[in-house]
Design a protein around this motif. Structure first.
Motif, PDB file in Angstrom:
ATOM      1  N   VAL A 116       0.847  -1.193   0.000  1.00 47.20           N
ATOM      2  CA  VAL A 116       0.000   0.000   0.000  1.00 47.20           C
ATOM      3  C   VAL A 116       0.881   1.241   0.000  1.00 47.20           C
ATOM      4  O   VAL A 116       1.785   1.382   0.823  1.00 47.20           O
ATOM      5  CB  VAL A 116      -0.920   0.029   1.240  1.00 47.20           C
ATOM      6  CG1 VAL A 116      -1.822   1.258   1.202  1.00 47.20           C
ATOM      7  CG2 VAL A 116      -1.749  -1.247   1.324  1.00 47.20           C
ATOM      8  N   HIS A 140       0.014  -7.653  -5.131  1.00 49.11           N
ATOM      9  CA  HIS A 140      -0.909  -6.600  -5.538  1.00 49.11           C
ATOM     10  C   HIS A 140      -0.352  -5.258  -5.054  1.00 49.11           C
ATOM     11  O   HIS A 140       0.414  -5.205  -4.081  1.00 49.11           O
ATOM     12  CB  HIS A 140      -2.291  -6.810  -4.918  1.00 49.11           C
ATOM     13  CG  HIS A 140      -2.946  -8.100  -5.329  1.00 49.11           C
ATOM     14  ND1 HIS A 140      -2.662  -8.750  -6.504  1.00 49.11           N
ATOM     15  CD2 HIS A 140      -3.908  -8.841  -4.707  1.00 49.11           C
ATOM     16  CE1 HIS A 140      -3.408  -9.831  -6.602  1.00 49.11           C
ATOM     17  NE2 HIS A 140      -4.161  -9.929  -5.507  1.00 49.11           N
ATOM     18  N   LEU A 142      -1.693  -1.251  -4.068  1.00 47.74           N
ATOM     19  CA  LEU A 142      -2.831  -0.370  -3.817  1.00 47.74           C
ATOM     20  C   LEU A 142      -2.339   1.055  -3.597  1.00 47.74           C
ATOM     21  O   LEU A 142      -1.549   1.311  -2.695  1.00 47.74           O
ATOM     22  CB  LEU A 142      -3.608  -0.851  -2.586  1.00 47.74           C
ATOM     23  CG  LEU A 142      -4.781   0.017  -2.119  1.00 47.74           C
ATOM     24  CD1 LEU A 142      -5.865   0.102  -3.188  1.00 47.74           C
ATOM     25  CD2 LEU A 142      -5.361  -0.520  -0.809  1.00 47.74           C
ATOM     26  N   ILE A 256     -13.396   2.662  -5.872  1.00 49.05           N
ATOM     27  CA  ILE A 256     -12.068   2.153  -6.199  1.00 49.05           C
ATOM     28  C   ILE A 256     -12.043   1.706  -7.667  1.00 49.05           C
ATOM     29  O   ILE A 256     -13.071   1.282  -8.208  1.00 49.05           O
ATOM     30  CB  ILE A 256     -11.682   0.970  -5.273  1.00 49.05           C
ATOM     31  CG1 ILE A 256     -10.211   0.583  -5.453  1.00 49.05           C
ATOM     32  CG2 ILE A 256     -12.600  -0.216  -5.487  1.00 49.05           C
ATOM     33  CD1 ILE A 256      -9.706  -0.395  -4.377  1.00 49.05           C
ATOM     34  N   LEU A 258     -10.160  -1.011 -10.066  1.00 47.49           N
ATOM     35  CA  LEU A 258      -9.428  -2.259  -9.892  1.00 47.49           C
ATOM     36  C   LEU A 258      -9.064  -2.793 -11.276  1.00 47.49           C
ATOM     37  O   LEU A 258      -9.936  -2.980 -12.124  1.00 47.49           O
ATOM     38  CB  LEU A 258     -10.301  -3.257  -9.131  1.00 47.49           C
ATOM     39  CG  LEU A 258      -9.615  -4.430  -8.447  1.00 47.49           C
ATOM     40  CD1 LEU A 258     -10.497  -4.988  -7.341  1.00 47.49           C
ATOM     41  CD2 LEU A 258      -9.308  -5.534  -9.440  1.00 47.49           C
ATOM     42  N   LEU A 289      -6.330  -0.219  -7.285  1.00 43.67           N
ATOM     43  CA  LEU A 289      -5.764  -1.510  -6.909  1.00 43.67           C
ATOM     44  C   LEU A 289      -5.313  -2.228  -8.167  1.00 43.67           C
ATOM     45  O   LEU A 289      -6.129  -2.515  -9.051  1.00 43.67           O
ATOM     46  CB  LEU A 289      -6.782  -2.362  -6.161  1.00 43.67           C
ATOM     47  CG  LEU A 289      -6.379  -3.795  -5.807  1.00 43.67           C
ATOM     48  CD1 LEU A 289      -5.123  -3.801  -4.923  1.00 43.67           C
ATOM     49  CD2 LEU A 289      -7.531  -4.524  -5.112  1.00 43.67           C
TER      50      LEU A 289
END
Length: 292
Positions: A116, A140, A142, A256, A258, A289
Motif C-alpha cells: 500500500v 498486488h 494499492l 475504487i 481495480l 488496486l
C-alpha cells in the motif's frame, strides 16, 4: 513464477510510510481494510535514503541516538495515534538509497500479498516508484489518495476481454461481498474518425454496442463471472483510454478502480504498459488496486 494471491485468504500487507501528512490517511485507511479482509500481519515500513539524511544530520546527533531511532519513534507515535485496526503489526525501518529495491526485498522476506502506497506521498514523486513496483513485485499494489472513502460499495473494473483482466473480478468480489456492492466492468473502444464520412455513425455505434455486449456475455460465461456484474462500453472519441476511465470513475462515484497489471496481447488499447503507467500517475480521488 507469479504468486497466486487470493484476497479471501489471510493477507500480509506492507504499508509504505514517509513521515508526511499521508501517513495518518494511510493508517486510517488500512484500519478500514482490516474490517474488509482477513489480515494476518501488517508491516509499516519507512526507508531512510542515506544520501538525504545522513550527510545532513548525523554529525549533530548525540552519541546515544541515531537517525533510525528518531524515525522509528515518530512512526511508532503515528501508528499508535492513527491505526485502529485489529491485525497485529510491526514497524520496520530501513536505510537504503533505492526504495524500490528494499521494498522488493522486504516483500519477499515477509511473504507480502499487498503493498500500500500513498497516491501523493514523497515515495511516489513523479510516479516512478509505483511503476517500478508493479513490474518488480509479485504482489498486488494499492495506491490510496488523500480523499479515499472508507467503503467498497462501487468497484470499477476496466477490461480488455483477456484472461488476465478476468483475474480482477475475484479481487473485486472480495471487496464488495460484505457490503453487497456493485461491480461494473468497463471496456473502452474507438472507431477512427476517418471512417465517419463513409459510414452511418449511429448504426456503427449501435452495432458496436451490440457486439461488445454479446462478447461480454461470452466472456462472463467463460470465466464464470457473477451474473450481477454490470457492463458498460464507451467510445473514447478524442480522449485517451485513461481519461475515459478516470471520467467514468468520477462520474459514477466509484469507490475504487481495480485493474490487472497487464492485458492479454499487444493489439488491445487497454492494459499495455503505457495505459497502466498513466493510471499509476493520475492523482485521483479514489484508490487504484493493481492486481497481479
Amino acid at each position: 513464477m507469479t504468486k497466486n494471491i487470493n484476497l479471501d485468504n489471510e493477507l500480509n500487507i506492507m504499508v509504505a510510510l514517509d513521515l508526511t501528512r499521508m501517513d495518518p490517511i494511510l493508517l486510517q485507511y488500512v484500519s478500514y481494510l482490516t474490517t474488509v479482509w482477513k489480515v494476518n500481519h501488517l508491516y509499516f515500513t519507512h526507508n531512510i535514503k542515506q544520501s538525504k539524511l545522513y550527510n545532513l544530520y548525523e554529525d549533530f546527533l548525540k552519541d546515544d541516538i541515531t537517525v533510525e531511532d528518531i524515525v522509528e519513534r515518530e512512526l511508532e507515535r503515528s501508528v499508535k495515534e492513527n491505526y485502529k485496526g485489529n491485525a497485529a503489526h510491526t514497524v520496520v525501518i530501513t536505510s537504503d538509497n533505492y526504495t524500490e529495491s528494499i521494498l522488493g526485498h522486504m516483500a519477499k522476506e515477509y511473504d507480502i500479498d499487498l503493498v500500500v502506497l500513498g497516491n501523493k506521498d514523497e515515495f511516489q514523486g513523479t510516479g516512478a516508484l509505483p511503476q517500478k513496483l508493479v513490474r518488480m513485485l509479485n504482489t498486488h499494489l494499492l495506491l490510496v489518495p488523500e480523499d479515499a472513502r472508507h467503503r467498497f460499495q462501487k468497484v470499477l473494473v476496466p477490461i480488455d476481454f483477456s484472461s488476465n483482466s478476468a483475474k480482477a473480478f475475484s479481487a473485486a468480489r472480495s471487496l464488495v461481498h460484505s457490503d453487497k456492492g456493485e461491480i461494473q466492468a468497463l471496456h473502452v473502444y474507438n472507431i477512427p474518425s476517418f471512417y465517419f464520412p463513409y459510414i452511418d455513425t449511429r448504426k456503427a455505434h449501435d452495432k458496436t454496442h451490440s457486439h461488445l455486449h454479446a462478447r461480454f456475455n461470452q466472456y462472463k460465461k467463460k470465466y464464470r463471472l457473477s451474473d450481477d456484474v454490470e457492463f458498460k462500453n464507451i467510445d473514447r472519441e478524442d480522449l485517451s483510454v485513461v481519461e475515459v476511465i478516470e471520467r467514468e470513475a468520477e462520474k459514477g462515484e466509484f469507490d475504487i478502480i481495480l485493474m490487472t497489471a497487464r492485458g492479454g496481447n499487444n493489439i488491445t488499447s487497454l492494459f499495455i504498459g503505457s495505459i497502466t503507467n498513466d493510471l499509476l500517475l493520475v492523482n485521483r480521488t479514489m484508490p487504484l488496486l493493481v492486481v497481479k
